[in-house]
Design a protein around this motif. Structure first.
Motif, PDB file in Angstrom:
ATOM      1  N   GLN A   1       0.817  -1.173   0.180  1.00 59.22           N
ATOM      2  CA  GLN A   1      -0.176  -0.007  -0.005  1.00 59.22           C
ATOM      3  C   GLN A   1       0.957   1.237  -0.115  1.00 59.22           C
ATOM      4  OE1 GLN A   1      -2.601   0.283   3.258  1.00 59.22           O
ATOM      5  NE2 GLN A   1      -3.726   2.204   2.553  1.00 59.22           N
ATOM      6  N   VAL A   2       0.502   2.099  -0.908  1.00 59.41           N
ATOM      7  CA  VAL A   2       1.388   3.447  -0.853  1.00 59.41           C
ATOM      8  C   VAL A   2       0.932   4.492  -0.060  1.00 59.41           C
ATOM      9  CG1 VAL A   2       2.097   5.123  -2.523  1.00 59.41           C
ATOM     10  CG2 VAL A   2       1.933   2.996  -3.330  1.00 59.41           C
ATOM     11  N   HIS A   3       1.560   5.058   0.858  1.00 62.00           N
ATOM     12  CA  HIS A   3       1.195   5.832   1.843  1.00 62.00           C
ATOM     13  C   HIS A   3       1.560   7.275   1.451  1.00 62.00           C
ATOM     14  CE1 HIS A   3      -0.172   3.015   4.817  1.00 62.00           C
ATOM     15  NE2 HIS A   3       0.839   2.102   4.396  1.00 62.00           N
ATOM     16  N   SER A  25      -1.624   9.582   0.518  1.00 63.60           N
ATOM     17  CA  SER A  25      -2.433   8.822  -0.523  1.00 63.60           C
ATOM     18  C   SER A  25      -3.530   8.532   0.116  1.00 63.60           C
ATOM     19  CB  SER A  25      -1.612   7.671  -1.160  1.00 63.60           C
ATOM     20  OG  SER A  25      -2.214   7.085  -2.178  1.00 63.60           O
ATOM     21  N   GLY A  26      -4.859   9.287  -0.021  1.00 61.15           N
ATOM     22  CA  GLY A  26      -5.991   8.774   0.168  1.00 61.15           C
ATOM     23  C   GLY A  26      -6.432   8.945   1.690  1.00 61.15           C
ATOM     24  N   ARG A  27      -5.564   9.880   2.280  1.00 58.58           N
ATOM     25  CA  ARG A  27      -5.652   9.926   3.761  1.00 58.58           C
ATOM     26  C   ARG A  27      -5.391  11.348   4.119  1.00 58.58           C
ATOM     27  NH1 ARG A  27      -0.754   8.929   6.564  1.00 58.58           N
ATOM     28  NH2 ARG A  27       0.840   8.284   5.109  1.00 58.58           N
ATOM     29  N   TYR A 111       6.445   6.301   7.415  1.00 59.61           N
ATOM     30  CA  TYR A 111       6.073   6.056   5.993  1.00 59.61           C
ATOM     31  C   TYR A 111       7.113   6.932   5.415  1.00 59.61           C
ATOM     32  CZ  TYR A 111       1.468   4.287   7.734  1.00 59.61           C
ATOM     33  OH  TYR A 111       0.584   3.638   8.230  1.00 59.61           O
ATOM     34  N   GLN A 114       8.143   7.388  -2.116  1.00 59.44           N
ATOM     35  CA  GLN A 114       8.741   6.360  -3.081  1.00 59.44           C
ATOM     36  C   GLN A 114      10.188   6.902  -3.724  1.00 59.44           C
ATOM     37  OE1 GLN A 114       6.819   8.493  -3.987  1.00 59.44           O
ATOM     38  NE2 GLN A 114       7.009   8.815  -6.413  1.00 59.44           N
TER      39      GLN A 114
END
Length: 122
Positions: A1-3, A25-27, A111, A114
């Motif tokens: 999962q990409v954070h 990402s999404g959060r 986290y 990349q």
């Protein structure tokens, strides 16, 4: 999962500028202690040596810069957009590295992004 998702970076000539961004990402970011690190070529990433800039924890959220970044780099964040950025000006060949964003650097980074290559050509 990409954070953490990074963008920006690339190839620039000496004296040029680049802007790096890091998005949760999404959060929302789970910590306000956000930071940028870099990993020069041929080295292992080391937290003490390679931190570039960082926000300290609340309530102060003090901003820290490595000596090499002072006066040239600016860290910022947009809480509404859940993003953090690093504006890099007057780039030098020794700034060539892979740059990483980090969430909660005071706890060893929960986290990592990349990684984004920054290459400064002379």
């Amino acid at each position: 999962q990409v954070h953490l998702v990074q963008s920006g970076g690339g190839l620039v000539q000496v004296g040029g500028s680049l802007r790096l961004s890091c998005a949760a990402s999404g959060r929302t970011f789970g910590s306000d202690a956000l930071a940028w690190y870099r990993q020069p070529p041929g080295t292992e990433r080391e937290s003490d040596r390679d931190i570039v800039a960082a926000f300290g924890r609340s309530p102060d959220n003090k901003i820290y810069y490595a000596d090499f970044a002072k006066g040239r780099f600016t860290i910022s964040r947009d809480a509404g957009e859940n993003t953090m950025s690093l504006q890099m000006n007057n780039l030098k060949p020794e700034d060539t590295a892979v740059y990483y964003c980090c969430e909660d650097w005071t706890q060893g980074c929960t986290y990592w992004g990349q990684g984004t290559q920054v290459t400064v050509s002379s």
